[in-house]
Scaffold this motif. Structure first.
Motif, PDB file in Angstrom:
ATOM      1  N   ARG A   6      35.077 -28.514 -16.993  1.00  0.00           N
ATOM      2  CA  ARG A   6      35.751 -29.286 -17.787  1.00  0.00           C
ATOM      3  C   ARG A   6      35.695 -28.858 -19.375  1.00  0.00           C
ATOM      4  NH1 ARG A   6      37.463 -34.333 -15.157  1.00  0.00           N
ATOM      5  NH2 ARG A   6      36.143 -34.512 -13.476  1.00  0.00           N
ATOM      6  N   ILE A   7      36.724 -29.026 -20.060  1.00  0.00           N
ATOM      7  CA  ILE A   7      36.741 -28.692 -21.593  1.00  0.00           C
ATOM      8  C   ILE A   7      36.056 -29.771 -22.250  1.00  0.00           C
ATOM      9  CG2 ILE A   7      38.840 -27.161 -21.396  1.00  0.00           C
ATOM     10  CD1 ILE A   7      40.257 -29.330 -23.218  1.00  0.00           C
ATOM     11  N   THR A   8      35.676 -29.411 -23.394  1.00  0.00           N
ATOM     12  CA  THR A   8      34.794 -30.344 -24.136  1.00  0.00           C
ATOM     13  C   THR A   8      35.761 -31.167 -24.883  1.00  0.00           C
ATOM     14  OG1 THR A   8      34.609 -29.123 -26.138  1.00  0.00           O
ATOM     15  CG2 THR A   8      32.866 -28.790 -24.598  1.00  0.00           C
ATOM     16  N   PRO A   9      35.358 -32.551 -25.344  1.00  0.00           N
ATOM     17  CA  PRO A   9      36.156 -33.214 -26.254  1.00  0.00           C
ATOM     18  C   PRO A   9      36.670 -32.754 -27.593  1.00  0.00           C
ATOM     19  CG  PRO A   9      34.377 -34.775 -25.286  1.00  0.00           C
ATOM     20  CD  PRO A   9      34.014 -33.205 -24.972  1.00  0.00           C
ATOM     21  N   MET A  10      35.678 -31.931 -28.138  1.00  0.00           N
ATOM     22  CA  MET A  10      35.991 -31.256 -29.413  1.00  0.00           C
ATOM     23  C   MET A  10      37.247 -30.060 -29.254  1.00  0.00           C
ATOM     24  SD  MET A  10      34.198 -32.361 -31.893  1.00  0.00           S
ATOM     25  CE  MET A  10      32.383 -32.747 -32.456  1.00  0.00           C
ATOM     26  N   HIS A  11      37.085 -29.628 -27.949  1.00  0.00           N
ATOM     27  CA  HIS A  11      38.142 -28.586 -27.992  1.00  0.00           C
ATOM     28  C   HIS A  11      39.431 -29.192 -27.644  1.00  0.00           C
ATOM     29  CE1 HIS A  11      39.635 -24.694 -26.983  1.00  0.00           C
ATOM     30  NE2 HIS A  11      40.222 -25.114 -25.497  1.00  0.00           N
ATOM     31  N   ALA A  12      39.303 -29.962 -26.582  1.00  0.00           N
ATOM     32  CA  ALA A  12      40.626 -30.999 -26.522  1.00  0.00           C
ATOM     33  C   ALA A  12      41.182 -31.485 -27.767  1.00  0.00           C
ATOM     34  CB  ALA A  12      40.477 -32.080 -25.713  1.00  0.00           C
ATOM     35  N   LEU A  13      40.557 -31.764 -28.708  1.00  0.00           N
ATOM     36  CA  LEU A  13      41.115 -32.265 -29.834  1.00  0.00           C
ATOM     37  C   LEU A  13      41.920 -31.308 -30.748  1.00  0.00           C
ATOM     38  CD1 LEU A  13      38.634 -35.167 -30.783  1.00  0.00           C
ATOM     39  CD2 LEU A  13      41.075 -35.558 -30.002  1.00  0.00           C
ATOM     40  N   LYS A  14      41.272 -30.031 -30.759  1.00  0.00           N
ATOM     41  CA  LYS A  14      41.677 -28.786 -31.459  1.00  0.00           C
ATOM     42  C   LYS A  14      42.994 -28.454 -30.899  1.00  0.00           C
ATOM     43  CE  LYS A  14      37.017 -27.445 -32.762  1.00  0.00           C
ATOM     44  NZ  LYS A  14      35.873 -26.425 -32.737  1.00  0.00           N
ATOM     45  N   VAL A  15      43.082 -28.373 -29.524  1.00  0.00           N
ATOM     46  CA  VAL A  15      44.268 -28.225 -28.597  1.00  0.00           C
ATOM     47  C   VAL A  15      45.414 -28.927 -29.146  1.00  0.00           C
ATOM     48  CG1 VAL A  15      45.366 -27.785 -26.728  1.00  0.00           C
ATOM     49  CG2 VAL A  15      43.121 -26.916 -26.979  1.00  0.00           C
ATOM     50  N   LEU A  16      45.257 -30.286 -29.407  1.00  0.00           N
ATOM     51  CA  LEU A  16      46.319 -31.413 -29.492  1.00  0.00           C
ATOM     52  C   LEU A  16      46.594 -31.157 -31.147  1.00  0.00           C
ATOM     53  CD1 LEU A  16      44.662 -34.469 -28.032  1.00  0.00           C
ATOM     54  CD2 LEU A  16      46.627 -33.008 -27.242  1.00  0.00           C
ATOM     55  N   ALA A  17      45.608 -30.722 -31.890  1.00  0.00           N
ATOM     56  CA  ALA A  17      46.209 -30.452 -33.427  1.00  0.00           C
ATOM     57  C   ALA A  17      46.876 -29.326 -33.498  1.00  0.00           C
ATOM     58  CB  ALA A  17      44.612 -30.360 -34.333  1.00  0.00           C
ATOM     59  N   LEU A  18      46.286 -28.249 -32.784  1.00  0.00           N
ATOM     60  CA  LEU A  18      47.494 -27.018 -32.777  1.00  0.00           C
ATOM     61  C   LEU A  18      48.979 -27.388 -32.105  1.00  0.00           C
ATOM     62  CD1 LEU A  18      47.336 -23.880 -32.513  1.00  0.00           C
ATOM     63  CD2 LEU A  18      47.159 -24.176 -30.042  1.00  0.00           C
ATOM     64  N   PHE A  19      48.837 -28.036 -31.143  1.00  0.00           N
ATOM     65  CA  PHE A  19      50.189 -28.219 -30.489  1.00  0.00           C
ATOM     66  C   PHE A  19      51.078 -29.218 -31.884  1.00  0.00           C
ATOM     67  CE2 PHE A  19      48.953 -26.554 -26.704  1.00  0.00           C
ATOM     68  CZ  PHE A  19      50.080 -26.214 -26.143  1.00  0.00           C
ATOM     69  N   ARG A  20      50.393 -30.154 -32.431  1.00  0.00           N
ATOM     70  CA  ARG A  20      51.359 -30.873 -33.511  1.00  0.00           C
ATOM     71  C   ARG A  20      51.619 -29.752 -34.529  1.00  0.00           C
ATOM     72  NH1 ARG A  20      54.162 -33.792 -32.998  1.00  0.00           N
ATOM     73  NH2 ARG A  20      53.049 -35.653 -32.119  1.00  0.00           N
ATOM     74  N   PHE A  21      50.781 -28.642 -35.105  1.00  0.00           N
ATOM     75  CA  PHE A  21      51.242 -27.940 -36.117  1.00  0.00           C
ATOM     76  C   PHE A  21      52.298 -27.162 -35.550  1.00  0.00           C
ATOM     77  CE2 PHE A  21      46.644 -28.245 -37.822  1.00  0.00           C
ATOM     78  CZ  PHE A  21      46.849 -29.515 -38.826  1.00  0.00           C
ATOM     79  N   ILE A  22      52.073 -26.598 -34.314  1.00  0.00           N
ATOM     80  CA  ILE A  22      53.368 -25.819 -33.871  1.00  0.00           C
ATOM     81  C   ILE A  22      54.740 -26.326 -33.505  1.00  0.00           C
ATOM     82  CG2 ILE A  22      53.689 -24.008 -32.307  1.00  0.00           C
ATOM     83  CD1 ILE A  22      50.875 -23.056 -32.344  1.00  0.00           C
ATOM     84  N   CYS A  23      54.598 -27.484 -32.872  1.00  0.00           N
ATOM     85  CA  CYS A  23      55.718 -28.403 -32.540  1.00  0.00           C
ATOM     86  C   CYS A  23      55.651 -29.762 -33.250  1.00  0.00           C
ATOM     87  CB  CYS A  23      55.594 -28.604 -30.997  1.00  0.00           C
ATOM     88  SG  CYS A  23      55.470 -27.066 -30.053  1.00  0.00           S
ATOM     89  N   PRO A  24      56.076 -29.608 -34.646  1.00  0.00           N
ATOM     90  CA  PRO A  24      55.842 -30.930 -35.298  1.00  0.00           C
ATOM     91  C   PRO A  24      56.489 -31.970 -35.107  1.00  0.00           C
ATOM     92  CG  PRO A  24      56.671 -29.063 -36.575  1.00  0.00           C
ATOM     93  CD  PRO A  24      56.170 -28.672 -35.485  1.00  0.00           C
ATOM     94  N   THR A  25      57.634 -31.808 -34.753  1.00  0.00           N
ATOM     95  CA  THR A  25      58.847 -32.962 -34.454  1.00  0.00           C
ATOM     96  C   THR A  25      58.797 -33.418 -33.195  1.00  0.00           C
ATOM     97  OG1 THR A  25      60.547 -31.454 -34.076  1.00  0.00           O
ATOM     98  CG2 THR A  25      60.143 -31.752 -36.280  1.00  0.00           C
TER      99      THR A  25
END
Length: 332
Positions: A254-273
Motif C-alpha cells: 500500500r502507498i503511504t498517506p504522505m505519497h497519496a497526498l502528494k499525488v492528489l496535489a499533483l493532480f490538482r496542479f495539472i488539472c486545476p479546473t
C-alpha cells in the motif's frame, strides 16, 4: 531546497496552475519527490487552486455495485476479474427496484452523484435496456446526477445512455500507457481512450481516473495526469490500490498517506479546473490523514466501494464538517 525556497516553489506551481499552464515533468516530479516535511506547505498551495475553483464545497458520490464478478477481463487489481480467486459476490445486473433503492440511499447520504457500476467488458443489449429503464425513473423522481460505469461502449450505446439522462460516464485509464500491458492484456489502453472519446461525443460528461500503486514510476504518474488533462476528463477519480488477496497484485505494498497526498496535489496542479475525487483506497491509504485530502481534492466517494468496505457515513460527514467544509447540494 530550503524551507522558505520550497514554500515559494509550491506557491509558484499554484500560480502556474491558476493560469492553466501545464507543469513540466521536472515540476511534477518535484511534487511527488518533495520532502515530507514540506507536506503542509504543499497542500496549502494545492488548496489555493482548489479553493479558487471550488471554494470549500465537497461533492459526494455513492457507488452501486450493480453487477458483481462474472468478468472476462484480466485486470490484475480487480477482485471481480477472471484471474482473481478473491471470494466476492457474483450476481447478474440488479433489477430496477434495487437500482431505485440505491438512488434513494444516495440521497440519504447527501451524495449528489449516484454511480451505477457493472462488471464486464461492456453492457449487453439487455443490460443496457435495464440501466436505461432505471435511469429514466430516477431522473423523473430524484434530483440526482447519474454516472454509469459499464465498460467499453459502442457509439450507439453512449448515445442511448445520454438520451436517457445519464449525466456522466466513467471509464478509467487506470495507469500510464507504458505500464498498461503489465496490468491488463484483454483490452488495451487505446480502447479505454476510445470509450472516453465516445462519451464526450455523446454529450455525457467524461469521467476517467487512475489507480495509484500498481508498480508505476513517478514519471508515469505525471504522464497519466497529462493524459487526463489532454483527454479533458471533467471528473478524475484518484484510487489507491487495495491489494486484495486472491488477485495478481495481492503482494503489492500500500502507498503511504504522505505519497497519496502528494499525488492528489499533483493532480490538482495539472488539472486545476476538474473534479478531483478521492476514491477507492482512501480510508486504507490515507488513514488518519484523510481530511487533508480535501485541501487538494473536492470530491469523495461515500460508503462502500465495489468489493471493499468504506467508512461509516457519519464519520465522513463529520470529517467534512470539522474541516470547515460544506457538502455540496445534490440538487441538479
Amino acid at each position: 531546497m530550503s524551507l522558505v525556497t520550497e514554500v515559494l516553489y509550491w506557491d509558484k506551481l499554484a500560480d502556474k496552475a491558476l493560469l492553466r499552464e501545464r507543469l513540466t515533468m521536472e515540476e511534477g516530479l518535484a511534487v511527488l519527490d518533495g520532502d515530507d516535511k514540506q507536506l503542509l506547505p504543499l497542500m496549502q498551495a494545492a488548496y489555493k487552486v482548489r479553493s479558487y475553483y471550488f471554494g470549500n464545497k465537497v461533492k459526494l458520490n455513492m457507488i452501486m455495485n450493480a453487477k458483481s464478478g462474472l468478468c472476462p477481463e484480466d485486470c490484475g487489481y480487480c477482485s471481480q476479474s477472471i484471474v482473481s480467486n478473491a471470494p466476492v459476490a457474483k450476481y447478474s445486473l440488479l433489477d430496477k427496484e434495487s437500482l431505485l433503492a440505491g438512488a434513494r440511499e444516495a440521497m440519504a447520504r447527501q451524495a449528489g452523484t449516484y454511480c451505477i457500476v457493472a462488471s464486464g467488458r461492456g453492457p449487453t443489449p439487455r443490460e443496457l435496456d435495464q440501466v436505461i429503464d432505471a435511469v429514466t425513473e430516477i431522473r423523473s423522481t430524484m434530483p440526482l446526477k447519474i454516472c454509469a460505469c459499464l465498460g467499453l461502449l459502442r457509439d450507439d450505446q453512449a448515445d442511448r445512455l445520454a438520451a436517457a439522462g445519464v449525466h456522466r460516464y466513467n471509464h478509467n485509464l487506470n495507469t500510464s500507457q507504458t505500464n498498461y500491458a503489465s496490468i491488463t492484456t484483454t483490452h488495451s489502453y487505446e480502447q479505454r481512450v476510445e470509450t472516453v472519446e465516445k462519451v464526450k461525443a455523446s454529450g455525457m460528461s467524461p469521467c476517467s481516473g487512475v489507480i495509484i500503486g500498481m508498480g508505476e514510476s513517478a514519471a508515469e504518474i505525471v504522464e497519466t495526469a497529462y493524459a487526463l488533462r489532454e483527454l479533458d476528463a471533467d471528473s478524475i477519480p484518484v484510487n489507491f490500490l487495495v491489494p486484495i488477496p486472491g488477485t495478481p497484485l495481492e503482494s503489492y505494498t500500500r502507498i503511504t498517506p504522505m505519497h497519496a497526498l502528494k499525488v492528489l496535489a499533483l493532480f490538482r496542479f495539472i488539472c486545476p479546473t476538474k473534479e478531483i475525487r478521492v476514491s477507492g483506497g482512501r480510508e486504507s491509504s490515507l488513514r488518519h490523514l484523510q481530511p487533508l485530502s480535501l485541501y487538494a481534492a473536492n470530491s469523495w466517494f461515500i460508503g462502500d466501494y465495489l468489493t471493499t468496505g468504506g467508512q461509516e457515513i457519519n464519520t465522513d460527514h463529520q470529517m467534512i464538517q470539522d474541516l470547515g467544509f460544506e457538502i455540496e447540494s445534490c440538487a441538479i
